[in-house]
Scaffold this active site. Structure first.
Site, PDB file in Angstrom:
ATOM      1  CG  ASP A 195      -5.912  -0.431   4.805  1.00  0.00           C
ATOM      2  OD1 ASP A 195      -5.832  -1.489   5.450  1.00  0.00           O
ATOM      3  OD2 ASP A 195      -4.941   0.109   4.245  1.00  0.00           O
ATOM      4  CG  HIS A 206      -2.280   0.624   0.892  1.00  0.00           C
ATOM      5  ND1 HIS A 206      -3.394   0.469   1.685  1.00  0.00           N
ATOM      6  CD2 HIS A 206      -2.685   1.410  -0.144  1.00  0.00           C
ATOM      7  CE1 HIS A 206      -4.417   1.106   1.156  1.00  0.00           C
ATOM      8  NE2 HIS A 206      -4.010   1.699   0.041  1.00  0.00           N
ATOM      9  CG  ASP A 208      -4.715  -3.166   2.277  1.00  0.00           C
ATOM     10  OD1 ASP A 208      -4.771  -4.398   2.096  1.00  0.00           O
ATOM     11  OD2 ASP A 208      -3.764  -2.599   2.849  1.00  0.00           O
ATOM     12  CD  GLU A 252      -0.196  -4.499   1.502  1.00  0.00           C
ATOM     13  OE1 GLU A 252       0.367  -5.611   1.508  1.00  0.00           O
ATOM     14  OE2 GLU A 252       0.350  -3.444   1.886  1.00  0.00           O
ATOM     15  CG  HIS A 262       2.982  -1.483   4.523  1.00  0.00           C
ATOM     16  ND1 HIS A 262       2.314  -2.689   4.416  1.00  0.00           N
ATOM     17  CD2 HIS A 262       3.479  -1.450   5.786  1.00  0.00           C
ATOM     18  CE1 HIS A 262       2.400  -3.346   5.564  1.00  0.00           C
ATOM     19  NE2 HIS A 262       3.093  -2.618   6.404  1.00  0.00           N
ATOM     20  CG  ASP A 293      -2.201   2.015   5.647  1.00  0.00           C
ATOM     21  OD1 ASP A 293      -1.813   1.304   6.579  1.00  0.00           O
ATOM     22  OD2 ASP A 293      -2.665   1.541   4.582  1.00  0.00           O
ATOM     23  CG  HIS A 322      -3.830  -1.996   8.916  1.00  0.00           C
ATOM     24  ND1 HIS A 322      -4.005  -2.919   7.896  1.00  0.00           N
ATOM     25  CD2 HIS A 322      -3.529  -2.712  10.028  1.00  0.00           C
ATOM     26  CE1 HIS A 322      -3.821  -4.130   8.364  1.00  0.00           C
ATOM     27  NE2 HIS A 322      -3.536  -4.047   9.669  1.00  0.00           N
ATOM     28  CG  ASP A 356      -5.257  -5.193   5.031  1.00  0.00           C
ATOM     29  OD1 ASP A 356      -6.163  -4.344   5.021  1.00  0.00           O
ATOM     30  OD2 ASP A 356      -4.070  -4.900   5.284  1.00  0.00           O
TER      31      ASP A 356
END
Length: 471
Positions: A289, A266, A395, A440, A306, A293, A291, A397
């Site tokens: 996402d 990312h 992302d 990712e 990332h 980030d 997260h 994830d």
């Protein structure tokens, strides 16, 4: 609707076409024929085109400012039809237009028009009217092809997009860069996603697809000393990689493409968003996402870039002081970002998100309100009138590991398959997306079945964001 009506001016035709599809649901019941005349692709293009300048119609009585005010009413208030409501809207959003003139305009745009009376614009020369007129309305209100070989609803993205100058072209770029994080294999993401039929899938939706291929990062060092001052890992290589990404994507944006970047980790969003922001003013970013980030070097637990792309793009990290990032000019403000699907946010990131006033919706919000309500709130926040360019940074994830197991930063309790698809479908419906990241996907994690499942989900999400509907 097959009747050909002559004697109507080009300006009347354009005024009718620019409102016809935006009012489709209500026009269809009140003016059965009028809502079924023009090719929808042409309608959407005309909405985004400048006002006509010739002809003897009511347009001559409108100043350019009045014309744009009136068009704004059509675009932004697409659910209204009745004369009284239309007059009220004009009073509120186009106050310089007299009520009597608004009434006259309303009457004129509900007249029949033949699309052949409106010559095609050079910007849509790839989309011939002879092809568009093969589409006919059905009783359900959807549009289907005469020979029933394709579903017109697949073209939803192009029909609704009023931001891209040519909303039928897509450039696909592979950016298999892995240096922003420590787990090997994510550089194989573009290959894995393409293997699941990405290009054919997009092409089958009616896009003119250009596969640019993969950006070459082989000359960048795999091993690089961490920055002793900031603690950032591999800053020079990651900075040069993102500069290369930005330089590759910039001309694709300038050519009017919808730019799709397949990662890679990312950290590449630094380059993709920087390129999009240079072409599109007031760019909005929907960050899907697990997260946030948005770590800065001072608070990052790992030093991996990332986990820092938004901090660089917002200027929370001074790029001129980080090796490899001197090319970057911060291009985002906090109000231009909205998170979806957060569930693993570092303590320092929480402080930044709150202090900066960044809008974010966690998985707890999704559980509480449902993904439909969350997406409505997100897009209402980013662009209430649905008229600003949007970058979707997705992302993999963000999904639950049971749905997308082949990714390096799995966190339980993520988006379901349908929730993720709905996020992308709503983005397509908004008509704002100018670029997208899918990142990712790591084909070295899990067994062959896990890899295939994750890559297939990634293709499905891209397909949904680019206009595919279930029915």
């Amino acid at each position: 609707y097959q009747r050909r009506v002559r004697g109507i001016s080009t300006e009347q035709t354009k005024m009718f076409l620019s409102s016809r599809n935006l009012f489709r649901s209500t026009f269809a019941s009140a003016v059965p024929c009028a809502s079924r005349v023009a090719p929808t692709m042409l309608v959407r293009h005309l909405v985004a085109s400048p006002p006509p300048s010739a002809g003897k119609t009511v347009k001559q009585k409108l100043t350019d400012q009045q014309w744009y005010e009136l068009r704004k009413v059509f675009v932004a208030r697409r659910s209204y039809l009745t004369m009284s409501t239309f007059e009220l809207l004009c009073e509120r959003h186009a106050p310089s237009i007299p009520t009597a003139l608004a009434r006259k305009v309303f009457n004129e745009i509900t007249e029949h028009a033949d699309p052949d009376d409106c010559p095609p614009d050079p910007d849509i020369e790839r989309v011939r009217l002879s092809h568009l007129r093969r589409w006919w309305p059905t009783e359900r209100g959807y549009w289907t092809h005469r020979d029933n070989t394709r579903d017109f609803t697949q073209f939803r993205f192009q029909l609704h997009n009023t931001v891209l100058p040519v909303p039928t072209r897509c450039a696909v770029v592979g950016a298999g860069y892995k240096g922003g994080q420590p787990i090997a294999g994510v550089d194989g993401g573009p290959t894995a996603v393409r293997a699941e039929g990405l290009i054919d899938t997009i092409s089958n939706l009616g896009w003119d697809v250009e596969d640019v291929g993969d950006i070459d990062f082989s000359d960048l060092p795999d091993e690089e000393a961490d920055d002793p001052l900031t603690g950032i890992k591999h800053p020079t290589a990651v900075g040069f990689a993102n500069e290369r990404i930005a330089k590759t994507l910039r001309p694709l944006h300038a050519a009017g493409n919808m730019v799709l970047t397949i990662g890679g980790d990312h950290s590449l969003a630094i380059g993709t968003i920087a390129a999009a922001a240079m072409q599109h003013d007031n760019l909005r970013v929907l960050w899907v996402d697990a997260h946030a980030d948005i770590n800065t070097p001072e608070i990052s637990p790992s030093g991996n870039i990332h986990g820092m792309p938004l901090a660089f793009l917002l200027g929370l990290v001074n790029p001129s002081q980080v090796r490899g990032f001197q090319w970057l000019v911060p291009c985002l403000q906090p109000h231009q970002i909205c998170y979806i699907g957060l569930r693993d946010v570092d303590g320092g990131e929480k402080t930044i998100v709150r202090s900066q006033g960044i809008r974010g919706y966690s998985m707890a919000d999704v559980d509480r309100h449902g993904i439909g309500e969350i997406m409505n709130r997100a897009l209402d926040y980013l662009s209430p009138q649905r008229d600003l360019p949007l970058h979707l940074s997705f992302d993999i994830d963000s999904l639950d590991p049971n749905v997308a197991p082949s990714t390096g930063t799995k966190v339980r309790g993520g988006l379901t398959y349908r929730e993720a698809c709905h996020v992308c479908e709503v983005v397509a419906d908004s008509g704002q997306m100018v670029s997208m990241d899918m990142v990712e996907v790591n084909p070295t994690i899990g067994n062959q079945g896990d890899v295939k499942e994750t890559a297939s989900v990634a293709v499905t999400l891209v397909r949904s964001a680019m206009g595919q509907e279930i029915v």
